[in-house]
Design a protein around this motif. Sequence first.
Motif, PDB file in Angstrom:
ATOM      1  N   PRO A  46       0.788  -1.240   0.000  1.00 48.37           N
ATOM      2  CA  PRO A  46       0.000   0.000   0.000  1.00 48.37           C
ATOM      3  C   PRO A  46       0.823   1.295   0.000  1.00 48.37           C
ATOM      4  O   PRO A  46       0.446   2.232  -0.705  1.00 48.37           O
ATOM      5  CB  PRO A  46      -0.861  -0.130   1.265  1.00 48.37           C
ATOM      6  N   PRO A  47       1.945   1.393   0.742  1.00 45.68           N
ATOM      7  CA  PRO A  47       2.699   2.660   0.681  1.00 45.68           C
ATOM      8  C   PRO A  47       3.205   3.015  -0.714  1.00 45.68           C
ATOM      9  O   PRO A  47       3.278   4.192  -1.073  1.00 45.68           O
ATOM     10  CB  PRO A  47       3.866   2.426   1.642  1.00 45.68           C
ATOM     11  N   PHE A  48       3.516   2.010  -1.531  1.00 42.80           N
ATOM     12  CA  PHE A  48       3.969   2.277  -2.897  1.00 42.80           C
ATOM     13  C   PHE A  48       2.816   2.801  -3.748  1.00 42.80           C
ATOM     14  O   PHE A  48       3.006   3.704  -4.565  1.00 42.80           O
ATOM     15  CB  PHE A  48       4.569   1.013  -3.523  1.00 42.80           C
ATOM     16  N   LEU A  49       1.624   2.230  -3.552  1.00 41.55           N
ATOM     17  CA  LEU A  49       0.444   2.724  -4.279  1.00 41.55           C
ATOM     18  C   LEU A  49       0.105   4.148  -3.854  1.00 41.55           C
ATOM     19  O   LEU A  49      -0.221   4.996  -4.684  1.00 41.55           O
ATOM     20  CB  LEU A  49      -0.749   1.798  -4.032  1.00 41.55           C
ATOM     21  N   LEU A  50       0.182   4.418  -2.554  1.00 42.24           N
ATOM     22  CA  LEU A  50      -0.096   5.755  -2.023  1.00 42.24           C
ATOM     23  C   LEU A  50       0.873   6.775  -2.607  1.00 42.24           C
ATOM     24  O   LEU A  50       0.466   7.855  -3.049  1.00 42.24           O
ATOM     25  CB  LEU A  50      -0.016   5.744  -0.495  1.00 42.24           C
ATOM     26  N   ALA A  51       2.156   6.439  -2.638  1.00 45.73           N
ATOM     27  CA  ALA A  51       3.164   7.358  -3.186  1.00 45.73           C
ATOM     28  C   ALA A  51       2.892   7.657  -4.648  1.00 45.73           C
ATOM     29  O   ALA A  51       3.019   8.804  -5.093  1.00 45.73           O
ATOM     30  CB  ALA A  51       4.558   6.768  -3.008  1.00 45.73           C
ATOM     31  N   LEU A  89       7.047  12.918   4.367  1.00 44.70           N
ATOM     32  CA  LEU A  89       6.356  11.892   5.162  1.00 44.70           C
ATOM     33  C   LEU A  89       6.275  10.571   4.397  1.00 44.70           C
ATOM     34  O   LEU A  89       6.511   9.494   4.968  1.00 44.70           O
ATOM     35  CB  LEU A  89       4.949  12.363   5.536  1.00 44.70           C
ATOM     36  N   LEU A  90       5.949  10.646   3.117  1.00 43.79           N
ATOM     37  CA  LEU A  90       5.875   9.430   2.311  1.00 43.79           C
ATOM     38  C   LEU A  90       7.236   8.756   2.197  1.00 43.79           C
ATOM     39  O   LEU A  90       7.331   7.523   2.236  1.00 43.79           O
ATOM     40  CB  LEU A  90       5.351   9.747   0.917  1.00 43.79           C
ATOM     41  N   HIS A  91       8.280   9.552   2.071  1.00 43.24           N
ATOM     42  CA  HIS A  91       9.637   9.009   1.999  1.00 43.24           C
ATOM     43  C   HIS A  91       9.932   8.208   3.271  1.00 43.24           C
ATOM     44  O   HIS A  91      10.481   7.105   3.201  1.00 43.24           O
ATOM     45  CB  HIS A  91      10.644  10.148   1.816  1.00 43.24           C
ATOM     46  N   TYR A  92       9.546   8.752   4.409  1.00 44.88           N
ATOM     47  CA  TYR A  92       9.741   8.050   5.677  1.00 44.88           C
ATOM     48  C   TYR A  92       8.950   6.734   5.702  1.00 44.88           C
ATOM     49  O   TYR A  92       9.470   5.686   6.072  1.00 44.88           O
ATOM     50  CB  TYR A  92       9.326   8.936   6.856  1.00 44.88           C
ATOM     51  N   VAL A  93       7.701   6.775   5.285  1.00 45.21           N
ATOM     52  CA  VAL A  93       6.855   5.573   5.270  1.00 45.21           C
ATOM     53  C   VAL A  93       7.428   4.531   4.301  1.00 45.21           C
ATOM     54  O   VAL A  93       7.485   3.332   4.612  1.00 45.21           O
ATOM     55  CB  VAL A  93       5.400   5.934   4.896  1.00 45.21           C
ATOM     56  N   LEU A  94       7.879   4.984   3.138  1.00 45.92           N
ATOM     57  CA  LEU A  94       8.437   4.053   2.159  1.00 45.92           C
ATOM     58  C   LEU A  94       9.728   3.413   2.661  1.00 45.92           C
ATOM     59  O   LEU A  94       9.984   2.238   2.390  1.00 45.92           O
ATOM     60  CB  LEU A  94       8.687   4.764   0.829  1.00 45.92           C
ATOM     61  N   LYS A  95      10.533   4.155   3.399  1.00 40.10           N
ATOM     62  CA  LYS A  95      11.780   3.599   3.920  1.00 40.10           C
ATOM     63  C   LYS A  95      11.502   2.458   4.900  1.00 40.10           C
ATOM     64  O   LYS A  95      12.355   1.597   5.114  1.00 40.10           O
ATOM     65  CB  LYS A  95      12.639   4.680   4.584  1.00 40.10           C
ATOM     66  N   GLN A  96      10.313   2.426   5.490  1.00 37.77           N
ATOM     67  CA  GLN A  96       9.946   1.318   6.371  1.00 37.77           C
ATOM     68  C   GLN A  96       9.781   0.024   5.572  1.00 37.77           C
ATOM     69  O   GLN A  96       9.794  -1.066   6.132  1.00 37.77           O
ATOM     70  CB  GLN A  96       8.655   1.626   7.153  1.00 37.77           C
ATOM     71  N   ASN A 136      16.429  11.736  -3.913  1.00 36.07           N
ATOM     72  CA  ASN A 136      15.842  13.077  -3.806  1.00 36.07           C
ATOM     73  C   ASN A 136      14.318  13.052  -3.667  1.00 36.07           C
ATOM     74  O   ASN A 136      13.620  13.891  -4.228  1.00 36.07           O
ATOM     75  CB  ASN A 136      16.236  13.932  -5.016  1.00 36.07           C
ATOM     76  N   ASN A 137      13.812  12.077  -2.917  1.00 38.55           N
ATOM     77  CA  ASN A 137      12.366  11.948  -2.692  1.00 38.55           C
ATOM     78  C   ASN A 137      11.570  11.884  -3.991  1.00 38.55           C
ATOM     79  O   ASN A 137      10.437  12.344  -4.053  1.00 38.55           O
ATOM     80  CB  ASN A 137      11.835  13.088  -1.815  1.00 38.55           C
ATOM     81  N   ASP A 138      12.159  11.311  -5.040  1.00 38.84           N
ATOM     82  CA  ASP A 138      11.459  11.180  -6.318  1.00 38.84           C
ATOM     83  C   ASP A 138      10.452  10.040  -6.304  1.00 38.84           C
ATOM     84  O   ASP A 138       9.743   9.833  -7.279  1.00 38.84           O
ATOM     85  CB  ASP A 138      12.459  10.982  -7.465  1.00 38.84           C
ATOM     86  N   GLY A 139      10.397   9.279  -5.223  1.00 41.33           N
ATOM     87  CA  GLY A 139       9.413   8.213  -5.106  1.00 41.33           C
ATOM     88  C   GLY A 139      10.043   6.846  -4.948  1.00 41.33           C
ATOM     89  O   GLY A 139      11.243   6.706  -4.743  1.00 41.33           O
TER      90      GLY A 139
END
Length: 196
Positions: A46-51, A89-96, A136-139
């Motif tokens: 889900p975090p990848f879809l959200l991003a 925030l998304l970068h932080y969630v994705l790093k999880q 660079n937070n590009d996703g």
Amino acid sequence: MKELTIEQLADAYEDYFSVEHGISINAKPIAGALPTAGELVAAIPPPFLLASDVNSLNGSALRSLNRLGELADELANYLQQQARKIDLLLHYVLKQQDNPSERFTTQSYSGSGCCYLANAPLAPLQTLELKLFLANNDGAVFCYGQVVSCESVAEKWQIKVVLSRIRDEDRELIVRASLHQQSRLLKQKAEQRQQT
């Protein structure tokens, strides 16, 4: 879709311009055949879809503001700052989603594949579950790839992977990120030449 040969994968690896840059990836070998497009969509965390959704919304919102002219400049600036906060925030969630035991750093990447060094070899055509964390937070992108080559390099293994099963919007994200990185590298080189 039929399975591709090594030669076809090698050709596919060259489909897009490649940038030499290190991004963090997770590469996990999986057993069996390459998952279908439907299986890919079902497996995307889900975090990848959200991003992905946030990136497309940000782009469309800013494009619509461009039509308002000069009055929209301050509003656009404010919205870009808000989008930047959400990106952080998304970068932080994705790093999880980053698994240290499956983590590698690319030597290069493109819209068609990536190349990285590993401690152990992988067989050609091996299917991999991939998570690419763009700089660079590009996703970030979740997809499946196949090993196109594995060569011994200085006591490590250089593994080239073709992104065989990937959503179109995710491939576009990787292409944009690689073009942005290429632009940054060219700008750095120009600045270095001016300083010498």
